[in-house]
Write an enzyme that holds these catalytic residues in place. Sequence first.
Site, PDB file in Angstrom:
ATOM      1  N   SER A   1       0.794  -1.236   0.000  1.00  0.00           N
ATOM      2  CA  SER A   1       0.000   0.000   0.000  1.00  0.00           C
ATOM      3  C   SER A   1       0.816   1.269   0.000  1.00  0.00           C
ATOM      4  O   SER A   1       0.252   2.356  -0.073  1.00  0.00           O
ATOM      5  CB  SER A   1      -0.968   0.004   1.183  1.00  0.00           C
ATOM      6  OG  SER A   1      -2.058  -0.849   0.922  1.00  0.00           O
TER       7      SER A   1
ATOM      8  N   SER B   1      -6.071   2.511   4.828  1.00  0.00           N
ATOM      9  CA  SER B   1      -5.550   1.866   3.620  1.00  0.00           C
ATOM     10  C   SER B   1      -6.658   1.153   2.862  1.00  0.00           C
ATOM     11  O   SER B   1      -6.459   0.059   2.316  1.00  0.00           O
ATOM     12  CB  SER B   1      -4.428   0.885   3.967  1.00  0.00           C
ATOM     13  OG  SER B   1      -3.513   0.762   2.919  1.00  0.00           O
TER      14      SER B   1
ATOM     15  N   LYS C   1       0.032   3.556  -2.765  1.00  0.00           N
ATOM     16  CA  LYS C   1      -1.070   4.521  -2.668  1.00  0.00           C
ATOM     17  C   LYS C   1      -0.561   5.958  -2.640  1.00  0.00           C
ATOM     18  O   LYS C   1      -1.331   6.889  -2.895  1.00  0.00           O
ATOM     19  CB  LYS C   1      -1.922   4.228  -1.433  1.00  0.00           C
ATOM     20  CG  LYS C   1      -2.782   2.959  -1.546  1.00  0.00           C
ATOM     21  CD  LYS C   1      -3.635   2.779  -0.288  1.00  0.00           C
ATOM     22  CE  LYS C   1      -4.673   1.668  -0.439  1.00  0.00           C
ATOM     23  NZ  LYS C   1      -4.109   0.314  -0.277  1.00  0.00           N
TER      24      LYS C   1
END
Length: 388
Positions: A90, A148, A93
């Site tokens: 993640s 997340s 991101k």
Amino acid sequence: MGIDARVSKKAGAVALLAAAGVSLTSIPAAANGATARQPAAARAGVQAPTDPGTARLPSGLSALSWMVADADTGNVLAAKSPHRRLAPASTLKTLFAVTVLPKFSAGTVRRVSSADLDGIGAGSSVVGVRQGRRYTVGDLWRGVFLRSGNDAVHVLASMNGGWRTTADEMQETARKLGARDTTVKSPDGYDAPGQVSSAHDLTVFARAGLANEDFARYCSTSRATFPGAGGATRIENTNRLLVGSHGMARYPGIIGVKNGYTTKAGNTLIAAARRNGRTLLVTVLNPQSKEYNAVYKEAGALLDWGFRTAGTAQPVGTLHAVRATDEDGGPLRPVAADVTPAPRGGSPWRGPLVLAAGGAGLAAFGLGAVLARRRQTRDGGVRRGGTA
């Protein structure tokens, strides 16, 4: 594109960072390049200052790759295999946010359709987005940064024209930022064949993100509320250095940024902190020690080392600025196409830059010295499975 409303943002000069009394000043908008030219064997291993009296690197570093960089000057203080291509989880991101966040105002409302939530990977971390409910873009970004939430990423990507379109735009953003180690397949960071990034590239993404006031605010938020079936529910950031949880103390001067986990990537983390007028970025990918909280402990140790070392030793390299041809969104042109050694005795940059790239939907903001305080928050944890 299924967009209820869309608001473009122009670059601004001053941004507020609510990070427990921490502010960033004059962080340039973006980065391109990596560490200094060295033999292949050296680049594959650890690069660190050799100046007499320089503090030794922390012992027990087990991550496959890591980097310590000064966010203000662009100097790389030390690194291990900074261009090793690994699954990012993640932390990817950050690139998603740099690409998509400037496109929609926080107050834009989206009614979630079933198509918006299609394709969420099994075991993904989620914030609890529900079909048929209305969410503001601000709600969705808090879901992305704090929990997340891959469900929130899917909705925002749908607003942006779809999953494939967003992945392509992220790839173009990475290219324009000089991040050549990154291949985007799944915008949420979920494990996908061929999806990779590097400690260098993730540091670049975080640095570009911190030049955007919204990114800086979201990534530094420890606790918020999120719309739930029974009303607003409390959510807490999964970054343990930010919230202080699961046996980790809140890191002094922590700003935040992003953590991640997948089976393939292991634990990953980009952490930013500011102390004594200096802002550092540390990226740590996949510690091998199996020690509990290893990614946080190693990042904290590298931050401590960086704050002791920054300004006193020759950097091992520098991150280069990327300038736009005009402030309103012309094509980006890198100042340097390759890496060069960092000059001794000062920053290669003279003040903040403004970055804009209409084609990739990228707009970053110069950060000013506005100071804000934020209340302490309660503990939060990391959700495992998929990405976190």
